[in-house]
Structures are given as structure tokens and as C-alpha cells.
Design an enzyme around this catalytic site. Sequence first.
Site, PDB file in Angstrom:
ATOM      1  N   SER A 195       0.823  -1.200   0.000  1.00 18.41           N
ATOM      2  CA  SER A 195       0.000   0.000   0.000  1.00 18.41           C
ATOM      3  C   SER A 195       0.870   1.269   0.000  1.00 18.41           C
ATOM      4  CB  SER A 195      -0.950  -0.029   1.195  1.00 18.41           C
ATOM      5  OG  SER A 195      -1.941   0.960   1.081  1.00 18.41           O
ATOM      6  N   ASP A 468      -9.601  -3.355  -5.836  1.00 22.45           N
ATOM      7  CA  ASP A 468      -9.479  -4.284  -4.699  1.00 22.45           C
ATOM      8  C   ASP A 468     -10.278  -3.837  -3.476  1.00 22.45           C
ATOM      9  OD1 ASP A 468      -8.030  -2.148  -3.745  1.00 22.45           O
ATOM     10  OD2 ASP A 468      -6.136  -3.212  -3.550  1.00 22.45           O
ATOM     11  N   HIS A 512       3.237   0.793 -24.624  1.00 24.51           N
ATOM     12  CA  HIS A 512       3.371   1.589 -23.404  1.00 24.51           C
ATOM     13  C   HIS A 512       2.255   2.622 -23.329  1.00 24.51           C
ATOM     14  CE1 HIS A 512       5.462   3.467 -20.020  1.00 24.51           C
ATOM     15  NE2 HIS A 512       5.183   4.635 -20.578  1.00 24.51           N
TER      16      HIS A 512
END
Length: 640
Positions: A195, A468, A512
Site C-alpha cells: 500500500s 481491490d 506503453h
Amino acid sequence: MEADLKSVTAFLIVLAVLFFLCGDGAAVEDETEFHGDYSKLSGIIIPGFASTQLRAWSILDCPYSPLDFNPLDLVWLDTTKLLSAVNCWFKCMVLDPYNQTDHPECKSRPDSGLSAITELDPGYITGPLSTVWKEWLKWCVEFGIEANAIVAVPYDWRLSPTKLEERDLYFHKLKLTFETALKLRGGPSIVFAHSMGNNVFRYFLEWLRLEIAPKHYLEWLDQHIHAYFAVGAPLLGSVEAIKSTLSGVTFGLPVSEGTARLLSNSFASSLWLMPFSKNCKGDNTFWTHFSGGAAKKDKHVYHCTDEEYKSKYSGWPTNIINIEIPSTNGLDAYPSVTEAVQANMTSMECGLPTLLSFTARELADGTLFKAIEDYDPDSKRMLHQLKKLYHDDPVMNPLTPWERPPIKNVFCIYGAHLKTEVGYYFAPSGKPYPDNWIITDIIYETEGSLVSRSGTVVDGNAGPITGDETVPYHSLSWCKNWLGPKVNITMAPQPEHDGSDVHVELNVEHEHGSDIIANMTKAPRVKYITFYEDSESIPGKRTAVWELDKTNHRNIVRSPVLMRELWLQMWHDIQPGAKSKFVTKAKRGPLRDADCYWDYGKACCAWQEYCEYRYSFGDVHLGQSCRLRNTSANMLLQYI
């Protein structure tokens, strides 16, 4: 000769774990190798936001409470004192928002060592609820890792990066930690950051660039850091940070949202997690220092590409903040706000509130706080922190996109496919500060669409993958830009499997700046892990991205699937016969006794090839008596 499975497997896994502490082995002959004794290498853990214990460094008498604060008493987190003496606890946690100093009556400092990051609030009930790294350390102990091979580097997660160095010399100490580990054990280290710990590590790399002579910078990195595991990294920020700034996030603690907001806005680190645009960058501080331009005014002004103004929402799924403000004076000072108000003159004439929307760029450059400055007393403080501690940071502007770090081996790992907040609607609540804003609606990203809290579909840039639960996919997946021009994609079930449900695409073209998605069919009710691994990479570098289905941001460091994949990748890399850079995903069998279980349908232990029923005194259920078989060392050779 056949050996006892448990001892043989333990020996093999110890080798694998030793590689985890040292990175890529002699198995693959390229520049990413470490040529040396793997038992000499170290692991450095950098925890995330609110993942380090804070202890009191004051004597504070708490009226009307039997509990006081004394030196070394636990402050973050002690729920007992939080419940019985919340005012005292608040004084020990809060910082001055302008200079980041402690409250006059109480100060707190981060604890040290591994115990500071295992459980935040140790106890029979509170311990399991506040566990962070405890399970991860259990794996290390189970596999025989030496105590001095794992080093935690806790920090005061309330502070901005400049204050971490100014008050605690944190980055000097972190540099010394790497150098001490090299001298003590004889090899470089693995960095394992979770994190906001990734933001800390990024800042350290830039700080180090200015601390070391330029020609020795890459040499120092190669000598001291072998691999970097970025877990749940908010590479483009998290929208939850701005939610905390305007209304407060309690994290399940028994405090009001207003109290949580007061604390959050006193911590300058809250802005470190602010969402920002991938299309805007600051000045190159490294070259500014050496060109004599460090003293130039406004040296960290954002420079945005044309794509920023052509695309909607700064590349994010939607506008992050939509806020109603009263139609009164004070708006003319801010051109972007004035334009929005002029577009709704009818509302102004009628005295109706005006709805203003803000993109990630307008959060990072302070436009939002300028717009609500007349209506929110915290805005001036936030603007002060934003300019002084971030835009004018002498090392770098942390609110800018991160290119691949110059480390040999980089693994970016995150959870995905969970409902995640990506935007908010705020309105005046009619209550006094700090409860003066209320969330009227929340926008979530779901698979292929954006929906509001009420279930209404919202227009925006919805993607096929979600985040998430804490960090949106747009931010987590930025590290896919670190991959090379050709990528091998493998999708495999997370549980143990026989390889029948593994899907592979080789040499997928990757441009990219564009996302790369696994176009593969998933079986219902099966959790998968998707591996994106360099097929063609930067010479001397190796990059991989792992997406774990349905894995929560805060729980990912406790995921047994993540730990299993780490061990197997390291086991593969230390084998002299390995012919590829990454471990095969063709099959996954049990590695530990805990992975064996009882199959009630077949009335025997599952995975008969690996497991058998072997009762030991004290077993209380059938699954506990299922253990790894006595077999040869060939069990793990399938992963070469």
C-alpha cells in the site's frame, strides 16, 4: 533413497525461501541473477498506511478515566483507551496541520522491529482483528528463515515524506538499513512494500538519487536491492483519501466520522494518497538541482500532455468529486469555478446550490480546495500542506506518475475484480464543522460499468476489470506500463489444481501507456490469478504483474495464494536446470500439511498423489490428519 517427506520438503522450501530473501538465482543466466550465497540475503518490509504501531512518549493524565498515557504505552492501536479516554487518545494522535508537530500535551512515535507491524492491537479478541503481517511472518518461521534475515522498517505514517526525513531522518536510516543488511549478511535485499509503503519506497529512491553521486546511484541499487515486490500499490492514488479529507473514514473504529476527519486532515500523509492524473508531471527535480535552478519560483508546476485535455476525467473512470456549494460570493477568485458557475446562472439567481465536478488533476493541483475555501475551514490548511509538502517538495512531487523503478527484478501484485469506490457526491449537511459535508451518493466500478449506491448506471470510462475494494483498478494497474513490448499472459486457478484450467497467451503485443487484458474464459465460482510476465524486457531487467481475483487490499499480505506463488517462483529460480525466467503455472499441488484436507465425497484425503491420512495424537478432525506423503525430493522438481 526415499526420505521423510516432511524433512525433505522443509529442506527444499527453505532453499526456496532463502531465494525469496535474495531474488533471482543462478538458474537463469542473465543480468538479473545474483551470483552468491542466497542464505546471506535479507528481506526488508515497508508497511502501509496505519500499519505501524505508535507509542506514547509523554505522561498524560486523563480526567474521568482510570487509564492514563505513560511513555511507551500503545496509542495506535489501543481500543481500550480509545473507548475509555477518547479525548486523551485524540491528543496523542493529532498533529498540527501546518507544521506537523505534536499536540502540546502528548506526542507519539512509531514503534520499532517486527512486533510493530504484526498486530496493531494485540489481544485475544483484538489481535486477530488487527493482524497485518503476522501470518506472513509465520510462513517465514515455518520455512526456516533466520530472525535477522527479515527487517521491518516502520515509520510514522501520519507524516509527509519531507517531514519523515526532517523529524526522524527516516530515509537516512532506511539507507543505513540496506547497508547494514549487506554488511551483516553479505548480500542485497528484497523489498516487500504494501500500500502506502510503495509511496515511501518510491520517495526513498528519488531521495537516494540526490544523496549519492549520480554515477554511483545505479551501482548502489544493484549492490543493495535485488528485487522489489510492490503489493497493492496505489500508483495513481486512491479516491478513499479524498473521502477521508471531506467526511472522514473511521476504519471500523468506535469514533465519529467528524473525529476521524479531524485526525485525517491533521496528517499530511493523507494527501500522499490523493488521486492524480497519469498525464501530468512535475519538473525533473534531479536536473533542477544540478542546473542551479532549485531556487526558481513555481519549480514544480504540473506539465500536462494534450491527452489530459482531450480525454475525460483525467483518464479515471469518472469525475472523482461532485460537490454542491452555496451560490454566494467568493467564487471569482478561482477561474475554473467561475466558469462552472457562469454555466448555471439560473441557479445563482435563484440562490440554488451549484454542483461542481472535479477530476483527479483538479484534486492534485488544489482546484477543489480553492473552490470550497469559503465554505470549509479545512481547505486553507489542506492547500498549505499540498503546496508546501508536495508541490514544493525539494526531492520530487509525489503526486505524479511513477515510471518503472531502476531495480533489476520488479513484481507488481494486487487484488482485482471487487466492487470499488471511484467517485462521490457531496452536499452541505447543515451541521457545523467537521460534519459540514455529507455523502449523498457513491459511484462504484463494477465489471464493465459504473453504478451508483442506489444501483443506477452512471456514464463514464468503465473498464472490464475493477479494483481491490480500496484502490481502483486504474491506479493499481499502472504498473502494467512497466512491462516490455511483448508479454506472456497466464491465467490459472488460485487453489491447488491439475493444470486442466490453465490458459496461456504468448508474446502478446503491449504498447506503453495502454492497458493489457487477459481475454480468457473463466469458470464460474473459481478464483483465478493472472500473470503478466515479460517476454521481451529491458536488458538486465525482469518485470511481472500478478492479478489476484477477489483479493481485498488490506488482506492481500495474508493471502496464502500469494505466499505460495512467491515460494514457488523462488524455488524455480534457484534451480540450475531452470530454462525460463518464471516458474511454470501448469500445475499446483499441496506444499504444506496445512494444504491437505479431507474429501468427504470420496471419503479420503484429497490430492492422493501428495497427501495421505496419518493420524497424530491431538488431531480433532479428519482434515487435520491429512498430511503430506513420505516421498522423494522430486515433488518440487515439476516446478522447474
